[in-house]
Design an enzyme around this catalytic site. Sequence first.
Site, short mmCIF file in Angstrom:
data_model
loop_
_atom_site.label_atom_id
_atom_site.label_comp_id
_atom_site.label_asym_id
_atom_site.label_seq_id
_atom_site.Cartn_x
_atom_site.Cartn_y
_atom_site.Cartn_z
N LYS A 42 121.43 79.06 70.30
CA LYS A 42 120.67 80.05 69.45
C LYS A 42 119.19 80.61 70.33
O LYS A 42 118.88 81.87 70.15
CB LYS A 42 120.35 79.71 68.02
CG LYS A 42 121.64 79.42 67.38
CD LYS A 42 121.57 78.58 65.92
CE LYS A 42 122.57 78.52 65.17
NZ LYS A 42 122.24 77.74 64.01
N GLY A 50 125.74 78.62 55.47
CA GLY A 50 126.59 78.79 54.25
C GLY A 50 127.38 79.86 54.25
O GLY A 50 127.36 81.16 55.05
N GLU A 105 123.81 89.46 64.13
CA GLU A 105 122.85 88.98 63.50
C GLU A 105 122.86 87.65 62.85
O GLU A 105 122.30 86.76 62.88
CB GLU A 105 122.48 89.90 62.23
CG GLU A 105 121.27 89.63 61.34
CD GLU A 105 119.77 89.70 62.01
OE1 GLU A 105 119.53 90.71 62.56
OE2 GLU A 105 119.44 88.54 62.36
N GLU A 149 129.11 69.05 59.73
CA GLU A 149 130.52 68.87 60.03
C GLU A 149 130.94 67.50 60.16
O GLU A 149 130.21 66.71 60.54
CB GLU A 149 130.96 69.74 61.45
CG GLU A 149 129.96 70.90 61.51
CD GLU A 149 130.93 72.29 61.41
OE1 GLU A 149 132.33 71.88 61.42
OE2 GLU A 149 130.41 73.15 61.31
#
Lengths: 407, 407
Positions: B190, B287, B114, B175
């Site tokens: 994704k 996060g 998930e 990043e």
Amino acid sequence: MSEVVRIGLLGHGTVGTAFAELIAGGADEIAVPAGRRPEIVGVLRRSEGAFGEILERSEIVVELIGGIDPAREYVLAALRAGRHVVTANKQLVAQHGEELFEAAREAGVQLRFEAAVAGVVPVIRVIQESLAATEITKVFGIVNGTTNFILSEMANTGASYEEVLARAQELGYAEADPTEDVGGADAAAKMAILARLAFHTQVSLADVSYEGITEIQPDDLAYAKELGLSLKLLGVAERIDEGISVRVFPCFLYRGHPLAPIEGPFNAVMVEAPTITEITMSGPGAGGVETATAVLGDVVSILAGEAPVHQLRRELPAIDDVASSFYLHLEVADRPGVLARIADVLGRNEISVQSVVQRGLGDDARLVMVLHGCPERYFYAALAEIGKLDFLRAAPRAIRVIEEEFV
Amino acid sequence: MSEVVRIGLLGHGTVGTAFAELIAGGADEIAVPAGRRPEIVGVLRRSEGAFGEILERSEIVVELIGGIDPAREYVLAALRAGRHVVTANKQLVAQHGEELFEAAREAGVQLRFEAAVAGVVPVIRVIQESLAATEITKVFGIVNGTTNFILSEMANTGASYEEVLARAQELGYAEADPTEDVGGADAAAKMAILARLAFHTQVSLADVSYEGITEIQPDDLAYAKELGLSLKLLGVAERIDEGISVRVFPCFLYRGHPLAPIEGPFNAVMVEAPTITEITMSGPGAGGVETATAVLGDVVSILAGEAPVHQLRRELPAIDDVASSFYLHLEVADRPGVLARIADVLGRNEISVQSVVQRGLGDDARLVMVLHGCPERYFYAALAEIGKLDFLRAAPRAIRVIEEEFV
């Protein structure tokens, strides 16, 4: 290919009929994730069928009768007989949940009820599974589609509550007797269920205070519009210190609020927790086929159980030739005929222009256009031609645009 | 109370650390839905720990290393050794999904991921379980928080891509090497995963065309604002006739679109199917603690398995004394001193006024106020006093207002 799983269907109204059709139309598709092919082995109608016989023949009982009696008796009997049960019955779960949960636990079977709250919006699954280990602090949202439709219509048309209710009844968004929806009792039952699951504490329907929308006046909505507010019937369940508060009330929201744009018969639920900030979910809150889809999702979950579900079902080729609309940004020399030349290239490539903004910049000009949708290869052909025009001052810039307006 | 389930943790970066903290802080809470108390029995760090030993001691392996090597080798070994695996590794699932799914099927264990797409937004669970029996036609949305933050900031501040990227890096939203995010490869991985699950067909990463946001200019955003458009990096996977199209591209949306208001490092995904119209889900896309929460949700799902999860955990009393803000609609005689009298009642009950609209109506006037939040009993005390004022022409009408502005 696969074994059959026998489903007993209690109730054959709008949702029951839609559920039977989904099963009939897609049993083989369902068999892939579920591992077995579902088959309805008995239907209990008001005037036809015997519960005992249907129970005997079923492995899973789907309860779509609604109301407390005889639904409660049937669901309890099915659970105690070791049958998994799927229900869409919010009043049953809200009023008799603990009794049903206990019966399910004792028999070691599943009781699922995703369709009882917010239709196909998967709020129960998310609270129970995704966020099972998360300290939820607040669950709130729009959980009644009838009242959301009425409030949206009142705000958009200026019509009175009575006028809009009549229209909602014509469209099938409100029942002949709308009391449970417009008075807030329907939303209260749903919020009791969500609070029970989110906070893991017993929630009695008597503890849920609720108000409906019957007293809302068109001029409240008119003033609210001036203040930048939109009106929703909100259900709010929250942890407050060492207690909970569960309430349903009409409520104004400012424009930036994620629930403010939810219009018509849609539902939306937000879940807040310190570790996740907030999750928002929205979708159609009611409707026969939508509710039946949620019921079927529960059936599949029961069947899929622990089995890993990652079977391929088909081979689909990748398609390149999609259609899009584009935003096109051109820096050009500011001289007569430029727009005509560009329009000519677009026209020859069968692309029409939706809007243009032109602005001078000394000797140069910027031309920003939004084009209507076309096959992307038409657009790229036009773009190649435009790129060669002698009055161009920089490489053209193109970005796609989604034209659809929602709601 | 309950048995222990032994978890092996691979990787101890931001997400791994947050996951270990969630387990340490809430093992007993987790034990209720999960049936067993999770315990981390080994952590593989870059410079410490041996995979073989950790595997030996674990029932569930949580892979949070990222990248393909050695993550692929570890996950395959764990699945083949009969361990359930939870991973947040999108590149691994996108590039080697079929191999991993097959290993899980053969060993009869679960592979859950998930957290690999849209963080804690439960899009994978919804596609795989809620909608397992639904013919999904389109899945699309904002699946990269870094680029959504950058585009929101560029639109709101007018700053250049380079300036905003630097700011995103300072804030930890981007990043040090942002290539994978800003170039679109992260979103492409994704979308390949979502397309695979939604359409049950093999999707190679090579079939996903993608563009990033590095070429976007501030003046594109300025012109777009004039046209009522907002820019998002969109992933779109759709069925087209007998094929599929999976793409990632920057795209303008009109204001009414459900994805238009998604700002900052948030993700949002929409799923369309004929039987459900559309479901929209949004929340924080990244996060440490949010991703760790999604990983933990997968662990709980594995543990809960088929067991019905409806245990009460606590008793929380219903709380009446909540605080609200109110809209107050008064019809009053149009004479001097009226507003002062009402303001006096509100002031004595410690309620302050946020905004007032007053309008004359012949001899009468309408006074519409939005009040700041206060305990509801203060407000109802004031309302009772106001109801008795002699210049009132009709019963006062009060509706709650949510003051919070979101995002």
